[in-house]
Write an enzyme that holds these catalytic residues in place. Sequence first.
Site, PDB file in Angstrom:
ATOM      1  CG  HIS A 174      -0.425  -0.064   2.538  1.00 57.80           C
ATOM      2  ND1 HIS A 174       0.015   1.195   3.084  1.00 57.80           N
ATOM      3  CD2 HIS A 174      -0.166  -1.063   3.257  1.00 57.80           C
ATOM      4  CE1 HIS A 174       0.246   0.886   4.299  1.00 57.80           C
ATOM      5  NE2 HIS A 174       0.162  -0.371   4.567  1.00 57.80           N
ATOM      6  CD  GLU A 227      -3.304  -1.448   5.298  1.00 53.84           C
ATOM      7  OE1 GLU A 227      -3.298  -2.272   5.955  1.00 53.84           O
ATOM      8  OE2 GLU A 227      -2.888  -0.346   5.571  1.00 53.84           O
ATOM      9  CD  GLU A 228      -1.430   2.132   7.522  1.00 52.99           C
ATOM     10  OE1 GLU A 228      -2.245   1.760   8.348  1.00 52.99           O
ATOM     11  OE2 GLU A 228      -0.334   1.798   7.415  1.00 52.99           O
ATOM     12  CG  ASP A 284       1.047  -3.938   4.942  1.00 50.25           C
ATOM     13  OD1 ASP A 284       1.829  -2.972   5.480  1.00 50.25           O
ATOM     14  OD2 ASP A 284      -0.292  -3.824   5.293  1.00 50.25           O
ATOM     15  CG  HIS A 343       0.519   2.295  12.518  1.00 48.61           C
ATOM     16  ND1 HIS A 343      -1.003   1.956  12.907  1.00 48.61           N
ATOM     17  CD2 HIS A 343       0.454   2.001  11.287  1.00 48.61           C
ATOM     18  CE1 HIS A 343      -1.392   1.222  12.108  1.00 48.61           C
ATOM     19  NE2 HIS A 343      -0.442   1.282  11.007  1.00 48.61           N
TER      20      HIS A 343
END
Length: 475
Positions: free
Chosen positions: A288, A334-335, A362, A433
Amino acid sequence: MLFKHKLRAFVAGAAMLSAIPATAQQNTFKSDSTVIRKFYDDALTSHESYENLRYLTKNIGARLSGSPQAAAAVEWSRQVMENMGLDRVYLQEVMVPYWVRGDKEVGRIISGRNGSQDVNILALGSSVGTGTQGLSAQVLEVQNFEELEKLGKKKVKGKIVFFNRPFDNRHVVTGAAYGGAVDQRGGGAVAAAKLGAVGVLVRSMTNDIQDVAHTGNMRYEDGVEKIPAAAISTKGAEELSAMLKNDPELKFYMRMTSETRPDVLSYNVIGEIKGSEKPDEIIVVGGHLDSWDVGEGAHDDGTGCVQSIEVLRLFKEQGIRPKRTIRVVMFMNEENGLRGGRKYAEEAKAKGEKHVAALESDAGGFTPRGFGIDGNDAQFAQVLTWKPLLTPYGLHDLTRGGGGADIGPLKGQGTVALIGFKPDSQRYFDYHHTHIDTFETVNRREMQLGAASMAALVYLISEHGLDGSSAKAGK
């Protein structure tokens, strides 16, 4: 039952091998082994993919869906693939959410007994803000939704609920620990708001005790008040929990100015090499392109993107025309929405496309360990027959169950096998993240080993198919 299931698959794989004439089997094995060796030789001596990652992370940086940086990443990846001389490069339109973090968050523990203490917090993706004045309220610490429910509205109303369930570090594969804790991030705000809470704090999703907050997406529910939700660093969570034991009446102050703006037009970026014999059979490889707005999105998922592009480069460099079409997809969103993955699957279905396999990277650019396969018994047995070709490169972990978020919507479209690339997982959630997910944390050799591993599996699928046919495997 799990042992019996694996045993049946292994026996089926062995039967397939024994059905192939010995000479044909040996010749095929030797040819495949030579190609795979060349993939690794090229990948381990090349810097092109690593420099692609450097540009993506350093020149473009964080690229949350809807942002100018995400738009720049789309154009960059399109140009990279066009310059490779692929058979086709194109953009696939998708509308994506546009959430903006706003000012740097403020988090502060205010205790009448112990004074004030600032802690690191990050607004969770999709969260509403607190307003410019911030929000201050007493804190209730809970470990799970059941504990919250038992407290009831009378005790929760007007409070900030603090979800403090840590990772279960007994899990060897850290993704399992993440899976056991992430529900409080995704659903904590809704559960707390239903009982009258005014805000939510969630312990960051990491194995480590560190002074770094980890963001990630959360969700709201129609008919339930939207309350602010933030992640607190694990160090801050430990401190807040300890101070609550000494002063149950303490308050927490949080200030966030995040907001959701109207949806924005964006794109999945797609490049492909057409198959020479079965062009209508498609093998998807992807990662992504979007990332969170903190850090540089290096491991999540810059490495997955450049590894996927590297698969195509390795085929081109070796002059290999695959039998089946290899299609690389840079998925968008995607997030915080998965709209790119859903859009791709929706259009694939509408066009009646036949996907043989979909491989997603990922899980970071760390040392390869293997692949997880979500497919039928025959497909898994087929992959097991390739284990002698893969284990010399450290790919020992070939297991049932896998895939990824972006390729997940393809499930059920024919007999497509969903495959997740599995690197070593121990460090991933140190960076996941966060603002420390940067280019410098990626080791070139580890990342390139992963790209070669992906190319090897894609090559085997392209050459032999993935339907469990021993006749095809022997060609």
